[in-house]
Design a protein around this motif. Structure first.
Motif, PDB file in Angstrom:
ATOM      1  N   ALA A 118       0.965  -1.530   0.114  1.00 33.63           N
ATOM      2  CA  ALA A 118       0.105  -0.142  -0.067  1.00 33.63           C
ATOM      3  C   ALA A 118       0.657   0.890  -0.153  1.00 33.63           C
ATOM      4  O   ALA A 118       0.160   2.503  -0.766  1.00 33.63           O
ATOM      5  N   ASP A 119       2.323   1.031   0.934  1.00 33.86           N
ATOM      6  CA  ASP A 119       3.022   2.114   0.820  1.00 33.86           C
ATOM      7  C   ASP A 119       3.174   2.564  -0.816  1.00 33.86           C
ATOM      8  O   ASP A 119       4.055   4.251  -1.029  1.00 33.86           O
ATOM      9  N   ASP A 120       3.416   1.673  -1.375  1.00 36.48           N
ATOM     10  CA  ASP A 120       4.446   2.032  -2.762  1.00 36.48           C
ATOM     11  C   ASP A 120       3.367   2.779  -3.771  1.00 36.48           C
ATOM     12  O   ASP A 120       3.686   3.113  -4.483  1.00 36.48           O
ATOM     13  N   VAL A 121       2.180   2.411  -3.489  1.00 36.88           N
ATOM     14  CA  VAL A 121       1.153   2.886  -4.019  1.00 36.88           C
ATOM     15  C   VAL A 121       0.660   4.210  -3.978  1.00 36.88           C
ATOM     16  O   VAL A 121       0.913   4.500  -4.702  1.00 36.88           O
ATOM     17  N   GLU A 122       0.636   4.288  -2.709  1.00 34.70           N
ATOM     18  CA  GLU A 122       0.983   5.342  -2.047  1.00 34.70           C
ATOM     19  C   GLU A 122       1.702   6.764  -2.346  1.00 34.70           C
ATOM     20  O   GLU A 122       1.275   7.967  -3.251  1.00 34.70           O
ATOM     21  N   LEU A 123       2.718   5.904  -3.199  1.00 32.43           N
ATOM     22  CA  LEU A 123       4.031   6.995  -3.301  1.00 32.43           C
ATOM     23  C   LEU A 123       4.208   7.290  -5.263  1.00 32.43           C
ATOM     24  O   LEU A 123       4.497   8.296  -4.638  1.00 32.43           O
ATOM     25  N   VAL A 124       3.380   6.298  -5.420  1.00 30.96           N
ATOM     26  CA  VAL A 124       2.727   6.297  -7.069  1.00 30.96           C
ATOM     27  C   VAL A 124       2.523   7.226  -7.108  1.00 30.96           C
ATOM     28  O   VAL A 124       2.150   9.168  -7.885  1.00 30.96           O
ATOM     29  N   HIS A 125       1.374   7.176  -6.350  1.00 28.93           N
ATOM     30  CA  HIS A 125       0.274   8.017  -6.568  1.00 28.93           C
ATOM     31  C   HIS A 125       0.460   9.877  -6.007  1.00 28.93           C
ATOM     32  O   HIS A 125       0.045  10.797  -7.193  1.00 28.93           O
ATOM     33  N   ARG A 126       1.064   9.996  -5.324  1.00 28.03           N
ATOM     34  CA  ARG A 126       1.322  11.500  -4.169  1.00 28.03           C
ATOM     35  C   ARG A 126       2.993  12.259  -5.492  1.00 28.03           C
ATOM     36  O   ARG A 126       2.486  13.527  -5.884  1.00 28.03           O
ATOM     37  N   LEU A 127       3.191  11.002  -6.748  1.00 29.78           N
ATOM     38  CA  LEU A 127       3.855  11.691  -7.441  1.00 29.78           C
ATOM     39  C   LEU A 127       3.357  12.154  -8.538  1.00 29.78           C
ATOM     40  O   LEU A 127       3.639  12.856  -8.729  1.00 29.78           O
ATOM     41  N   GLY A 157      13.834  -3.184   3.817  1.00 30.78           N
ATOM     42  CA  GLY A 157      12.495  -2.957   3.040  1.00 30.78           C
ATOM     43  C   GLY A 157      12.164  -4.204   3.616  1.00 30.78           C
ATOM     44  O   GLY A 157      12.469  -5.670   4.035  1.00 30.78           O
ATOM     45  N   SER A 158      10.913  -4.635   3.702  1.00 29.62           N
ATOM     46  CA  SER A 158       9.842  -6.395   2.809  1.00 29.62           C
ATOM     47  C   SER A 158      10.419  -6.832   2.841  1.00 29.62           C
ATOM     48  O   SER A 158      11.170  -6.679   0.738  1.00 29.62           O
ATOM     49  N   PRO A 159      10.820  -8.414   2.682  1.00 33.50           N
ATOM     50  CA  PRO A 159      11.445  -9.608   1.994  1.00 33.50           C
ATOM     51  C   PRO A 159      10.779  -8.702   0.418  1.00 33.50           C
ATOM     52  O   PRO A 159       9.738  -9.277   0.164  1.00 33.50           O
ATOM     53  N   ALA A 160      11.392  -9.322  -0.698  1.00 31.21           N
ATOM     54  CA  ALA A 160      10.670  -9.270  -1.658  1.00 31.21           C
ATOM     55  C   ALA A 160      10.302 -10.156  -2.114  1.00 31.21           C
ATOM     56  O   ALA A 160      10.556 -11.834  -1.754  1.00 31.21           O
TER      57      ALA A 160
END
Length: 791
Positions: free
Chosen positions: A702-711, A759-762
């Motif tokens: 969710a944090d990655d999706v949120e980052l893309v949206h903020r950018l 980060g979290s495990p890939a």
């Protein structure tokens, strides 16, 4: 690949479930280099003990006979190449049965089993001899330099303690045999990669051995061994066997030469492995088979042949047989020209390589023996009791136990005596070769079809062709085998007893199996509609694209099938239950008849699958595929059926991630076109993990999706960025990453490592981060859907 195709009559009772049998084996293919490596792991092991055994029997001229055997092995290998050009899965049993019938086939396989059973003990004991000799010599050197505490020394001369050679070697062989018994019980993987790595290390040792040995021989002015003439032959009492009290060997010079040749023939072991590995050789198969045979012939001639010759030239007579008889290559290392430190280091290297190749031969012998017994069990010679799988590991544990028990008994009975083991070992080697060459000779007249290759030379007289080469090979083998009967008393007695015992077991077991199969086949026909097909496809099973393939190996634990049926509406999405019949070393290239394929085990397996499906009130299709590699077969079948998902139970030997990795590797090896799939691993508790196989969208937090949206929001403030999409940001970031990687690989990798650690495990292979424990998970492709019905 030729195969028989049979289809049941169309008028089938509706109560019978359709069960499709794929005749063609699904395989992964290897290069001729890897095929040669697999064979040399077996054949090359004889270089470590053949020279000493032969010299003990015939005297100092033994290396010439070893060289003669290596040259003759070219011809014997040619016979196997011809058999492989006729039968994709060649080997003694298949060829002899085709030419001479079941009785001779059982006799030949009994002799072959004697060969396989003894390969393990003689290799293990030989490895133990090398290790024990090294330890004893190191303790002697340590005592001479006062490196050992006084309490360990004995006598006034401070003699170093010495381990008993034979008993220590036997104990070592027993330990290694038990280790490989356990590995095979769990289901050890045969790998051409491992064989190739071992042969790379062995080749380094062989190059050093031959180069240093030839230099040392020239530097010391070493003389060649006595020529192989009757006057130079000095047979030991044991080597004369039943002719010990006769004057026949001395009276007939040629007879003595044949005797000496027979005592050296064990250097030619391992040929059967070439026939078994033939099926895995890549296209063009026959051409690559010939290449592999040439590589094997040259390598074994240089290693075994020249190595034995140099050993006699370099090691003094006073110590060669008394001290280094059972570890000649180690003795060579100690008598090279050069500093003692280098010689000791090289000897340690020789022992390590010997351990790798000789202990590997123990594993090969267990796998080979198990494969041969499985092959004849599939032919109905052994009862289904032997094939019953292990409850936990799914392996044919009763056959593995039988083979390991016989090998341990042999080790104990021999008490670590390599000479006795070598004498007996030669019996199985020579007679299996003889039966194979006889069968090929019969097939020259019995089978008139075209062959890919023939043993030369062949003389054509009118319309008849006289196979001069094949006749010559057979006559040499038969003569040697008959002479060995009289000169190898230990081998003759033990070999005949062993072969006779196996032959009787095979005969009575086959009769009993025929009676049992009559009932089993009637029951099978009442439950299943059997259809044999060359290849697997949707039209064969009459299913639509997007099916679910479920693997099933254990009738007692069908949890993967239950999990699938609980989540699938079979009126909308087909379910195919798949089981793969493994056909490794010793297995047939076809499983085309119900007599070969369907035993009590298969009946229980599919009956359980039908029972589970009936409890859900849902339809399933049943499929059997012979396979050389379970993961390759699984992926190939799923791709052929255009499956959307594959479901498998959690392995007892691998984690879910390891299973998914193996499936991913097999998928990458598939030729195009290939379809992406989702692979599910279901645990006995009912929880499942999902893995995306093939290119797929990554699972973003969710944090990655949120980052893309903020950018995206920030970039959109620019008037020229009104047409910007979220995907454009991801594409730009990936392009920048690729450019950075091309410009500075190490810095980019360092940054990614920090990201992975912080980060979290890939996810691996498209893994869904959360296990699928509830219906309706987020899947990359259409997956089994939940249904209201429960088991």
């Amino acid at each position: 690949m030729a195969s028989d195709r049979t289809t049941s009559a169309p008028s089938i009772p509706s109560s019978r479930v359709k069960l499709v049998v794929a005749s063609s084996v699904m395989l992964t293919f290897i290069s001729f280099w890897r095929a040669a490596a697999v064979v040399l792991n077996d054949l090359g092991s004889s270089a470590f003990y053949a020279g000493g055994i032969a010299e003990e029997a015939v005297g100092k001229s033994a290396p010439w006979f070893i060289l003669g055997v290596m040259l003759f092995s070219f011809a014997v290998r040619a016979v196997y190449v011809e058999s492989c050009s006729m039968f994709t899965r060649g080997g003694v049993y298949r060829v002899v049965k085709e030419a001479l019938g079941g009785t001779f086939a059982k006799l030949s396989v009994s002799a072959l089993m004697f060969d396989y059973i003894l390969t393990g003990p003689i290799s293990g004991v030989s490895a133990g001899q090398y290790i024990t000799s090294l330890l004893n010599e190191l303790m002697t050197v340590a005592a001479a330099h006062s490196w050992l505490p006084a309490a360990m020394l004995s006598g006034h001369h401070h003699i170093a303690p010495q381990l008993p050679m034979d008993l220590t070697a036997a104990a070592f062989a027993a330990i290694v045999t038990v280790y490989y018994w356990w590995q095979n019980l769990k289901g050890i993987e045969e790998s051409s990669d491992k064989a190739l790595e071992v042969m790379k290390i062995t080749t380094v040792m062989v190059v050093i051995l031959l180069a240093w040995g030839i230099y040392s021989a020239l530097h010391l002015g070493a003389k060649l061994p006595p020529w192989p003439t009757p006057s130079n032959l000095h047979f030991s009492k044991d080597a004369l066997g039943f002719l010990r009290y006769t004057k026949l060997p001395a009276m007939l010079g040629l007879f003595g030469i044949i005797m000496a040749f027979g005592h050296s023939v064990l250097a030619m072991s391992g040929e059967e492995t070439l026939a078994q590995v033939n099926r895995e050789i890549e296209h063009p198969k026959l051409k690559n088979l010939k290449r592999a045979a040439i590589v094997i012939a040259i390598y074994s001639f240089l290693f075994t042949g020249l190595g034995s010759l140099l050993a006699v030239m370099l090691i003094p007579d006073s110590v060669r047989v008394p001290v280094y008889r059972d570890n000649l290559i180690a003795g060579m290392a100690m008598y090279m020209v050069g500093p003692q430190v280098l010689r000791i280091i090289f000897r340690v290297f020789v022992v390590l390589v010997g351990f790798l190749i000789l202990s590997g031969a123990i594993n090969t012998s267990i796998i080979g023996s198990t494969g041969v017994l499985m092959r004849i069990a599939e032919d109905g010679v052994l009862t289904d009791w032997f094939r019953r799988p292990h409850r936990k590991f799914g392996t044919s544990y009763r056959i593995v136990n039988l083979v390991a028990a016989m090998q341990l008994f042999t080790i104990v009975a021999s008490r670590g005596n390599v000479i006795a083991l070598g004498e007996a070992y030669a019996f199985g080697v020579i007679w299996s070769f003889t039966f194979n060459s006889l069968a090929m000779l019969v097939l020259r007249w019995k089978y008139k079809g075209e062959r890919g290759w023939k043993v030369p030379p062949n003389l054509r007289i009118g319309k008849r062709e006289v196979p001069i080469g094949l006749i010559s090979v057979f006559m040499v083998l038969l003569t040697t085998a008959l002479v060995n009967l009289f000169t190898k008393s230990v081998a003759t007695v033990s070999g005949i007893l062993f072969a006779s015992t196996f032959f009787v077991i095979f005969t009575f077991s086959e009769r009993d199996n025929r009676r049992r199969r009559t009932t089993t086949e009637l029951q099978m026909k009442e439950h299943f509609q059997l259809e044999h097909e060359d290849a697997v496809g949707r039209d064969v099973l009459q299913i639509d694209p997007g099916c679910v393939v479920v693997t099933m190996r254990d009738a007692n634990n069908p949890f993967a099938l239950k999990w699938t049926l609980a989540r699938t509406n079979t009126s909308d999405q087909d379910v195919v239950v798949l089981t793969a019949r493994m056909v490794g070393a010793g297995g047939p290239e076809l499983l085309a008849t119900s007599e070969q394929l369907f035993s009590e085990y298969e009946q229980m397996l599919f009956t359980k699958a039908v029972s589970v499906a009936e409890s859900f009130g849902k339809h399933i299709s049943l499929l059997v595929v012979p396979a050389g590699d379970i993961f390759a077969a699984l992926v190939q079948t799923a791709n052929s059926l255009e499956a959307a998902a594959v479901v498998s139970g959690l392995s007892s030997k691998m984690t879910a991630h390891e299973q998914a990795y193996r499936v991913g590797q097999a998928w990458e090896a598939l030729p195009e076109p290939k379809k992406q799939i989702t692979f599910y691993v279901v645990s006995p508790s009912g929880e499942a993990e999902s893995f995306h196989i093939g290119p797929h969208a990554p699972s973003l937090q969710a944090d990655d999706v949120e980052l893309v949206h903020r950018l995206w929001l920030n970039f959109r403030r620019d008037p020229e960025m009104q047409n910007l999409h979220h995907s454009d940001i991801v594409t730009h970031a990936l392009t920048r990453l690729a450019a950075e990687y091309a410009r500075d690989k190490q810095e980019t990798l360092l940054g990614l490592r920090r990201r992975v650690q912080d980060g979290s495990p890939a996810p691996r292979l498209g893994e869904v981060r959360n296990p699928v424990t509830q219906p309706g998970g987020d899947y990359a492709v259409r997956a089994p859907r939940p249904d209201d019905e429960e088991a």
